[in-house]
Scaffold this active site. Structure first.
Site, short mmCIF file in Angstrom:
data_model
loop_
_atom_site.label_atom_id
_atom_site.label_comp_id
_atom_site.label_asym_id
_atom_site.label_seq_id
_atom_site.Cartn_x
_atom_site.Cartn_y
_atom_site.Cartn_z
N CYS A 1 0.89 -1.17 0.00
CA CYS A 1 0.00 0.00 0.00
C CYS A 1 0.92 1.21 0.00
CB CYS A 1 -0.86 -0.01 1.26
SG CYS A 1 -1.97 -1.41 1.33
N ALA B 1 1.25 4.37 -1.88
CA ALA B 1 1.11 5.81 -2.18
C ALA B 1 0.92 6.64 -0.91
CB ALA B 1 -0.08 6.01 -3.10
N ASP C 1 1.78 -1.14 5.07
CA ASP C 1 1.44 0.14 5.74
C ASP C 1 -0.04 0.34 5.45
OD1 ASP C 1 1.56 2.63 6.90
OD2 ASP C 1 2.41 3.62 5.14
N CYS D 1 -1.01 4.27 11.28
CA CYS D 1 -0.89 5.55 12.00
C CYS D 1 -2.15 5.78 12.84
CB CYS D 1 -0.62 6.71 11.05
SG CYS D 1 -1.90 6.95 9.82
C1 SAM Z 1 -1.33 4.62 4.91
S1 SAM Z 1 -1.46 4.91 3.22
C2 SAM Z 1 0.12 4.43 2.66
C3 SAM Z 1 1.17 5.47 2.87
C4 SAM Z 1 2.46 5.10 2.17
N1 SAM Z 1 2.93 3.79 2.56
C5 SAM Z 1 3.54 6.12 2.41
O1 SAM Z 1 4.37 5.92 3.32
O2 SAM Z 1 3.58 7.12 1.70
C6 SAM Z 1 -2.44 3.57 2.70
C7 SAM Z 1 -2.53 3.39 1.20
O3 SAM Z 1 -3.18 2.15 0.96
C8 SAM Z 1 -3.82 2.25 -0.26
N2 SAM Z 1 -4.76 1.12 -0.36
C9 SAM Z 1 -5.95 0.95 0.23
N3 SAM Z 1 -6.49 -0.22 -0.11
C10 SAM Z 1 -5.62 -0.82 -0.94
C11 SAM Z 1 -5.62 -2.06 -1.63
N4 SAM Z 1 -6.63 -2.91 -1.53
N5 SAM Z 1 -4.56 -2.36 -2.41
C12 SAM Z 1 -3.52 -1.51 -2.54
N6 SAM Z 1 -3.47 -0.31 -1.90
C13 SAM Z 1 -4.51 0.02 -1.10
C14 SAM Z 1 -4.46 3.61 -0.21
O4 SAM Z 1 -4.77 4.03 -1.52
C15 SAM Z 1 -3.35 4.43 0.44
O5 SAM Z 1 -2.57 5.04 -0.54
#
Ligand code: SAM
Length: 529
Positions: A236, A238, A395, A445
């Site tokens: 995850c 972004a 994450d 977080c």
């Molecule tokens: C906490 S943020 C991640 C922050 C990132 N790791 C950083 O340090 O910049 C959680 C991310 O999980 C993504 N997400 C949510 N469900 C997901 C899924 N089923 N598969 C992949 N990504 C997912 C969201 O789009 C979001 O960008």
């Protein structure tokens, strides 16, 4: 006018957190959550810059501020702030602009006010006037029930917004007269002259050399500690903060597959990777819950992966979107999971699984494909195979109940439980993709034990091959001990940052709330486990 914010918790969430932390500590956490950390953290791109050089550049950018390299995390530079201060509202002569919550939270972190954040303003304002800046919270007692953007702050409207007087965030100078302020849809609207918190605005400074990243996030990537040349999965990813840190730890060598669920999000990762010169990163669109589910279904049905299958789009991974939406309503329908009193004496229900969640979310939205198995693109299926990664970072998308400052919380217990079910589906994928002998770091977080200790318990109980291991860098405090959570020994192996000054293992830290667990996979797992 003053700054006296308070978090109003949903009663059941308050009861659950009160049980976890005790009333006194929850009170302290609540007070801190609505205030910014006084220690802004920047991570230095050590692929191109030395932390000491960054400190010198920051001293020039912020005269009078004393940035320093973190004593333990050498790639982190801390920029101290000051607060609470008492801005001089007298100079405004009763002139005021009211801004929305997001704009208010941004001002507390050192931003100015931009047009989209404006809600209402006093009558007869002229360009250059000094104004008091106050915040109106949506959906809460004393909050606004739909103030039209551009409204005049008449006596009647003031009477409808009494809560804003305890949420005065500073004094600013408006860039345009009243009418012009609301005519423009973007751009600077109020240049802040003084704020209740004096936090140097570090967003976007020294691009490519540093990025704003909270200390526990840096710690999480360091704790995974992927070896140069290894195969790493960031499930995850972004906007890519931790991905770029992992690339740094890997010395930009090896393979780092970074997934997120939509193309715009993946583009964020790609753009950051380009800025940082981290070319070991391959960012791809995928619904990471499907890494496990799809392969499991294919194995059960004997079907190979469909060639030409489309990659995951926002709509096809909508289970989270609908779930996030549900957090904003306190509808009891989202609570159709029977909340039961468990052994810990709290009303947390950990029995909802993703299938139940998906059938609920898909029945509430007929266009949603959340209930069906979304497909992985052939590229993702080829790049992300079972048991092939040395290290996995999960994450997880979470309730973000550790982020500061946060002026409003609208999570309900059923919505938190749904989110936890979603996170468990991601954990299945994480375990499935990990090589025997490989490591998984799970982090969030949020302060919510249902998204933290509860999941550690789940992993340990479900897969005997998964063991908690000592983390190479410990700056947080121990996890929560209790039935459904951790044993005293296990609690020492995870780290929990409380979102209060001194909330880690050292009095020096002043971070957001965060949780990190590190597991080792000691043997193989099958798709049916
Ligand atoms: C906490 S943020 C991640 C922050 C990132 N790791 C950083 O340090 O910049 C959680 C991310 O999980 C993504 N997400 C949510 N469900 C997901 C899924 N089923 N598969 C992949 N990504 C997912 C969201 O789009 C979001 O960008």
């Amino acid at each position: 006018m003053n700054f006296n914010p308070s978090i109003v918790w949903d009663p059941k969430v308050k009861e659950y957190f009160g049980h976890a932390f005790g009333a006194k500590k929850l009170q302290r956490i609540s007070e801190s959550l609505c205030r910014p950390s006084l220690k802004t953290c920047l991570r230095v791109n050590t692929l191109n810059s030395a932390p000491q050089d960054v400190v010198q550049q920051l001293q020039q950018l912020f005269p009078g501020v004393q940035p320093y390299v973190h004593p333990v995390v050498s790639s982190a530079v801390i920029v101290p702030g000051r607060g609470e201060l008492q801005p001089d509202y007298e100079q405004c002569g009763g002139r005021e602009v009211v801004i929305n919550r997001l704009a208010g939270e941004a001002v507390l972190k050192g931003a100015h006010v931009f047009s989209p954040g404006l809600l209402a303003a006093s009558r007869g304002l002229a360009a250059g006037d000094a104004v008091a800046v106050t915040v109106a919270l949506e959906r809460r007692p004393g909050g606004w029930a739909g103030v039209n953007r551009g409204a005049t702050l008449t006596q009647q409207l003031q009477a409808q917004l009494p809560g804003r007087l305890q949420l005065a965030v500073g004094v600013g100078r408006i860039t345009e007269g009243r009418r012009g302020l609301f005519r423009q849809q973007q751009g600077l609207a109020v240049e802040m002259l003084s704020r209740v918190y004096d936090i140097p605005a570090c967003n976007g400074v020294l691009r490519g050399q540093v990025m704003l990243q909270a200390l526990p996030c840096i710690v999480a990537a360091q704790v995974l500690d992927p070896a140069p040349g290894s195969r790493v999965l960031d499930m995850c990813a972004a906007p890519g903060g931790k991905t770029s840190m992992l690339a740094q730890v890997m010395g930009n060598s090896g393979t780092l597959v970074a997934l997120d669920r939509t193309a715009p999000k993946v583009q964020q990762v790609q753009s950051l990777a380009a800025d940082w010169g981290a070319d070991c990163i391959t960012a791809m669109v995928a619904d990471a819950t499907q890494l496990y589910q799809q392969q499991q279904q294919q194995q059960l049905s004997g079907q190979p992966l469909r060639a030409g299958a489309s990659s995951i789009t926002e709509s096809s991974s909508s289970s989270l979107s609908s779930l996030e939406g549900s957090s904003r309503s306190s509808s009891s329908s989202s609570g159709s999971s029977s909340s039961s009193i468990n052994t810990t004496g709290s009303s947390w229900d950990s029995s909802i699984d993703l299938e139940t969640l998906q059938s609920r979310t898909s029945s509430s939205s007929s266009s949603s494909s959340a209930g069906s198995a979304a497909t992985l693109s052939p590229e993702v299926a080829a790049a992300v195979t079972a048991a092939s990664f040395d290290s996995v970072l999960l994450d997880a998308p979470c309730s973000a109940l550790g982020l500061r400052p946060r002026l409003l919380v609208d999570w309900t217990l059923p919505a938190l439980q749904k989110l936890a079910a979603y996170q468990r589906a991601l954990l299945h994928s994480a375990v499935h993709c990990l090589k025997p002998g490989g490591h998984l770091v799970y982090c969030t977080c949020t302060i919510n034990p249902g998204e933290n200790e509860e999941h550690v318990r789940y992993v340990l109980d479900r897969w005997p091959q998964m063991r908690l291991v000592q983390q190479p860098l410990l700056l947080g405090g121990p996890g929560l001990v209790g039935p459904g959570w951790l044993t005293a020994v296990e609690a020492q192996l995870v780290q929990r940052f409380d979102p209060v000054p001194g909330g880690g293992s050292s009095q020096e830290e002043d971070t957001m709330g965060f949780f990190i667990a590190k597991f080792k996979k000691t043997g193989s797992t099958t798709l049916t486990t």
